[in-house]
Structure formats: structure tokens, C-alpha cells
Scaffold this motif. Structure first.
Motif, short mmCIF file in Angstrom:
data_model
loop_
_atom_site.label_atom_id
_atom_site.label_comp_id
_atom_site.label_asym_id
_atom_site.label_seq_id
_atom_site.Cartn_x
_atom_site.Cartn_y
_atom_site.Cartn_z
N THR A 149 0.83 -1.20 0.00
CA THR A 149 0.00 0.00 0.00
C THR A 149 0.87 1.26 0.00
O THR A 149 1.95 1.29 0.60
CB THR A 149 -0.92 0.04 1.23
N ALA A 150 0.36 2.26 -0.68
CA ALA A 150 0.99 3.58 -0.71
C ALA A 150 0.00 4.58 -0.14
O ALA A 150 -1.11 4.74 -0.67
CB ALA A 150 1.38 3.96 -2.13
N ILE A 151 0.36 5.23 0.96
CA ILE A 151 -0.50 6.21 1.61
C ILE A 151 0.05 7.60 1.33
O ILE A 151 1.24 7.87 1.59
CB ILE A 151 -0.57 5.97 3.14
N LYS A 152 -0.79 8.49 0.80
CA LYS A 152 -0.33 9.84 0.46
C LYS A 152 -0.10 10.64 1.73
O LYS A 152 -0.93 10.67 2.65
CB LYS A 152 -1.38 10.56 -0.40
N ALA B 119 22.86 -8.57 -1.52
CA ALA B 119 23.90 -7.77 -2.16
C ALA B 119 23.37 -6.50 -2.80
O ALA B 119 24.15 -5.71 -3.34
CB ALA B 119 24.60 -8.60 -3.24
N ALA B 120 22.07 -6.28 -2.72
CA ALA B 120 21.45 -5.20 -3.49
C ALA B 120 21.63 -3.84 -2.85
O ALA B 120 21.68 -3.71 -1.62
CB ALA B 120 19.97 -5.49 -3.69
N ASN B 121 21.67 -2.84 -3.69
CA ASN B 121 21.73 -1.45 -3.25
C ASN B 121 20.42 -0.71 -3.46
O ASN B 121 20.09 0.19 -2.69
CB ASN B 121 22.83 -0.69 -4.01
N LEU B 122 19.70 -1.09 -4.51
CA LEU B 122 18.53 -0.31 -4.90
C LEU B 122 17.41 -1.27 -5.30
O LEU B 122 17.59 -2.10 -6.19
CB LEU B 122 18.89 0.60 -6.07
N LEU B 123 16.26 -1.16 -4.61
CA LEU B 123 15.10 -1.99 -4.90
C LEU B 123 14.20 -1.28 -5.91
O LEU B 123 13.72 -0.17 -5.67
CB LEU B 123 14.31 -2.26 -3.61
N MET B 124 13.97 -1.94 -7.05
CA MET B 124 13.09 -1.42 -8.08
C MET B 124 11.73 -2.08 -7.88
O MET B 124 11.58 -3.29 -8.12
CB MET B 124 13.64 -1.73 -9.48
N THR B 125 10.73 -1.31 -7.43
CA THR B 125 9.51 -1.94 -6.96
C THR B 125 8.29 -1.07 -7.21
O THR B 125 8.35 -0.06 -7.92
CB THR B 125 9.66 -2.32 -5.47
N SER B 126 7.17 -1.45 -6.59
CA SER B 126 5.92 -0.74 -6.79
C SER B 126 5.00 -1.00 -5.61
O SER B 126 5.24 -1.89 -4.79
CB SER B 126 5.25 -1.20 -8.09
N ALA B 127 3.93 -0.22 -5.53
CA ALA B 127 2.89 -0.40 -4.51
C ALA B 127 1.61 0.22 -5.04
O ALA B 127 1.61 0.97 -6.02
CB ALA B 127 3.30 0.24 -3.19
N VAL B 128 0.49 -0.11 -4.38
CA VAL B 128 -0.82 0.31 -4.87
C VAL B 128 -1.33 1.51 -4.06
O VAL B 128 -1.39 1.47 -2.83
CB VAL B 128 -1.83 -0.85 -4.77
N TYR B 129 -1.70 2.55 -4.78
CA TYR B 129 -2.27 3.76 -4.19
C TYR B 129 -3.74 3.83 -4.58
O TYR B 129 -4.09 3.77 -5.76
CB TYR B 129 -1.53 5.00 -4.70
N GLU B 130 -4.61 3.95 -3.59
CA GLU B 130 -6.05 4.09 -3.86
C GLU B 130 -6.33 5.56 -4.12
O GLU B 130 -6.68 6.33 -3.24
CB GLU B 130 -6.87 3.55 -2.69
N ASP B 131 -6.19 5.92 -5.38
CA ASP B 131 -6.39 7.30 -5.80
C ASP B 131 -7.87 7.65 -5.68
O ASP B 131 -8.72 6.95 -6.24
CB ASP B 131 -5.91 7.48 -7.24
N SER C 99 -7.65 2.37 -8.06
CA SER C 99 -6.42 1.64 -7.74
C SER C 99 -5.33 1.93 -8.77
O SER C 99 -5.48 1.60 -9.95
CB SER C 99 -6.69 0.14 -7.67
N THR C 100 -4.26 2.53 -8.31
CA THR C 100 -3.17 2.96 -9.18
C THR C 100 -1.87 2.39 -8.66
O THR C 100 -1.56 2.52 -7.46
CB THR C 100 -3.08 4.50 -9.22
N VAL C 101 -1.09 1.76 -9.54
CA VAL C 101 0.20 1.22 -9.15
C VAL C 101 1.27 2.28 -9.36
O VAL C 101 1.40 2.85 -10.45
CB VAL C 101 0.55 -0.05 -9.94
N LEU C 102 2.02 2.55 -8.31
CA LEU C 102 3.14 3.50 -8.36
C LEU C 102 4.44 2.72 -8.47
O LEU C 102 4.66 1.77 -7.72
CB LEU C 102 3.18 4.36 -7.10
N HIS C 103 5.31 3.13 -9.38
CA HIS C 103 6.63 2.50 -9.54
C HIS C 103 7.70 3.46 -9.06
O HIS C 103 7.65 4.66 -9.36
CB HIS C 103 6.87 2.12 -11.01
#
Length: 383
Positions: free
Chosen positions: A140-143, A162-174, A179-183
Motif C-alpha cells: 500500500t501507498a499512503i499519500k 547484495a542489493a543497493n537499490l530496490l526497483m519496486t511498486s505499490a498500490v495507491y487508492e487514488d 487503484s493505481t500502481v506506483l513504480h
């Protein structure tokens, strides 16, 4: 800020990436066995990939990287897969996260040069959560003021330690569009980011595919690189499918080649058995099928544009590779006979590792459904 890594590797154009992979593969094999026996991450092998320059191999030379071609990187992963399944699979996840923005830089003049330059100069290792997120995403993404608070659990995050940077997403209930996926990208040393060591698996035990837990992690508005409707195909997933899947499945073809060679070694004492020759011929047929399907996937990725037809071709190839690779493993166990059951002889480990080919998207049921929908001319805007 991310911690500075060791000094960047200066690459020379024309480097023989395949010979480098062969050399490294021989070095990686012993660590692979240790990792498998102890559920350890292949950390030393990833460190050697950094030192060799392969971590930045796919970054264009203009941005400080090695300028390796897409086909060369597929071949590198296939070679590494013969020697060290876990190292190759973990590295494929980083590699496709480099090659997706590289494609966009070459073909769209996209503003991704900052990320690619950092991969080259800081030797960043990128971590993907895309396989478990796919079109739906999770979390979830909360504004909040200036950005979002992200809470999520990302599973199967291969290479996490070993990772430095996570490339990911979450869902924002606009509140306006639903339902909007943020990357976005999250530094692994951010407050609220942790790794939960859950990876105790049948195979690919050295990949460190642990859960990454995000607990109220702040992501600023400026870090959101894409917004899309949840559950719908989007250009970025056609691009990911086109670029990532042939790279990942190159690893499994390499493992299948190792399976074949090991089975022949174990069966050599019985090579005059005509039925055994028949089974070996069948195994080689299946291995040839995997290679042909992989070559089709790679050539499609090189010459095509992202879209449903390209995705269909890539995912059909993914199904064909998976089927044939699993057949190679089954036949190898039959050919080697009872000795294949002994862990010390190596075939048992390869058999376990190759089972991972089943689980990357799109799995066969979803692939066949998509292919059928396209064959019937369904409205792709509804997919």
C-alpha cells in the motif's frame, strides 16, 4: 544516500564477455555447492561479478559502462548457468533491471542516464520485485505531504543481500481514478527497509531470494517514475517481458546444458546399451528444442518493439523453454539411473535448481490464455 562502493571499473570496448564468463564460472562452481548445502547467499560470486565489470556490462559506454550487447549478456548468463545456477539467476535479475533502462535510453531517449551512470560509477546492484508483483503489484501507498508512505512485503527478491537499490511498486487508492500502481526505486539502506531471511527452498538455494519488507518507507513524489492502472497491461510490462524473460531463461538453458553433460558423464560406463543411446538422443532433442526456443526469444527481443504481439512471442517461447528444460532434467535422471539420487554426484542439485523454471511469469496457464485472447482478436485495451 547510498554507500559508495569500490572504485568503478573502466571498461574497454570489444571486451570478450563470453570468455570472461567462462573464466568466472569456473571460479564460481565451488562456492555454488557450498551455498546449496548451507542455504548461503553466493555473496563472494556477486563480489567477483562486480570486480570483473560485469555488473555494469550492459550500461552504454557513453554512460561509463561496458557497452555489452543484449545477445552477449544472454550468452553470459547461459554460460554462468552451466557453472553456478544461483549466481546466474541472481545476476539475471540485476541484469534485466539494467537492460530495461538501457533499451529506453537507446530507443526513447528516456531520462534514465542518471541511474545507468550510477550503476557504472558506484557498481550498484539492482533488485527486482517485478516477478512477484507483476500487473497487480502488492503493498500500500499512503499519500502524505511530499510523497507516500509505503508498506509492503516483496517476496522472491533474488540477490537481496547484495542489493543497493530496490526497483519496486505499490498500490495507491487514488480518490479520483481508483487503484493505481506506483513504480519507484528505494535504497536498501532506507529507514524502514529490512530483509527477512525466508529463503529455504528446494533449489536455487544460493540466490538469496528473501522477503524484502517495507514498513512505512517514505518515497518522495519526485521518485515516482510511473503511475498505471492496477491489473492492466502497460507498455512498461511489455518492455519488461521483452527484455527480462530471455535473459532469465538463458540461465535455465545453461543449467539444462550442465544437466545433460553430467548425465552423460554418469552414464558413460553403460554407453553400449542401445536403449540408453535412444534416451540420450531424446535428451539431446529436448535440449535442442530449448536452444531453438531461446534463440527465437532473443532474436524477437532484439528486433521488435514492446507490445502484445512481442509479449505473446516471448511468453510462448518461455513456455516452450520451460517444458523442454524440465524434460531434459527428467530424462537425465533416467539416463544416470540410481546414481542420480546421490547428492555428491551433482545431478540431484541441478535437477532441483532447474525446477525454478516453472515459476517466472507468465506461467503456462496465463500465457496460453493471453495467446488465445490475441488469436480471437480480443480488445487489448481490456486485457
Amino acid at each position: 544516500m547510498l554507500e559508495q562502493q569500490t572504485a568503478p571499473i573502466v571498461q574497454q570496448e570489444g571486451i570478450d564477455w563470453l570468455s570472461l564468463a567462462e573464466s568466472l564460472g569456473n571460479q564460481f562452481a565451488a562456492r555454488e555447492v557450498e551455498a546449496d548445502e548451507s542455504d548461503l547467499f553466493v555473496a563472494d560470486n556477486i563480489a567477483r561479478l562486480k570486480a570483473s565489470g560485469l555488473v555494469a556490462a550492459g550500461v552504454p559506454t557513453e554512460l561509463g559502462g561496458g557497452g555489452a550487447s543484449y545477445t552477449d549478456l544472454c550468452a553470459v548468463l547461459r554460460i554462468l548457468g552451466r557453472y553456478s545456477s544461483s549466481t546466474a539467476l541472481a545476476f539475471s535479475m540485476h541484469t534485466h533491471q539494467v537492460m530495461v533502462p538501457t533499451w529506453r535510453w537507446h530507443h526513447q531517449n528516456a531520462p534514465v542516464d542518471g541511474l545507468l551512470k550510477r550503476v557504472a560509477t558506484e557498481q550498484l546492484v539492482l533488485l527486482s520485485s517485478g516477478g512477484s508483483d507483476w500487473l497487480q503489484s502488492n503493498g500500500t501507498a499512503i499519500k502524505v505531504e511530499g510523497g507516500f508512505l509505503i508498506t509492503a512485503r516483496k517476496i522472491f527478491a533474488s540477490g537481496a543481500p547484495a542489493a543497493n537499490l530496490l526497483m519496486t511498486s505499490a498500490v495507491y487508492e487514488d480518490p479520483e481514478i481508483g487503484s493505481t500502481v506506483l513504480h519507484f526505486a528505494v535504497p536498501m539502506n532506507s529507514q524502514g527497509v529490512s530483509i527477512e531471511p525466508t529463503w529455504q527452498a528446494m533449489g536455487m538455494r544460493g540466490t538469496g531470494s528473501h522477503d524484502v519488507v517495507l514498513s512505512n518507507v517514505f518515497v518522495p513524489d519526485a521518485a515516482i517514475v510511473l503511475r498505471r492502472a492496477q491489473g492492466k497491461w502497460h507498455f512498461i510490462f511489455h518492455l519488461i517481458s521483452m527484455v527480462a524473460i530471455p535473459l532469465i531463461y538463458s540461465v535455465y538453458v545453461g543449467v539444462a546444458e550442465a544437466v545433460r553433460d553430467r548425465a552423460i558423464q554418469l552414464a558413460m560406463k553403460r554407453h553400449t546399451d542401445e536403449h540408453l543411446c535412444y534416451m540420450v538422443g531424446g535428451l539431446d532433442n529436448e535440449l535442442t528444442a530449448t536452444k531453438l526456443a531461446l534463440e527465437h526469444m532473443i532474436s524477437t527481443a532484439v528486433v521488435s518493439q514492446p507490445g502484445f504481439e512481442t509479449t505473446n512471442q516471448i511468453m510462448t517461447g518461455r513456455t516452450l523453454v520451460a517444458k523442454a528444460v524440465l524434460n531434459v532434467a527428467d530424462l537425465a535422471m533416467e539416463i544416470a539411473g540410481g546414481s542420480a539420487f546421490y547428492r555428491k554426484l551433482g545431478l540431484e542439485k541441478l535437477f532441483r535448481d532447474i525446477q525454478g523454471v516453472r515459476y517466472h511469469p507468465l506461467r503456462e496457464e496465463a500465457q496460453r490464455k493471453l495467446s488465445g485472447q490475441l488469436a480471437f482478436g480480443w480488445d487489448t485495451s481490456c486485457l
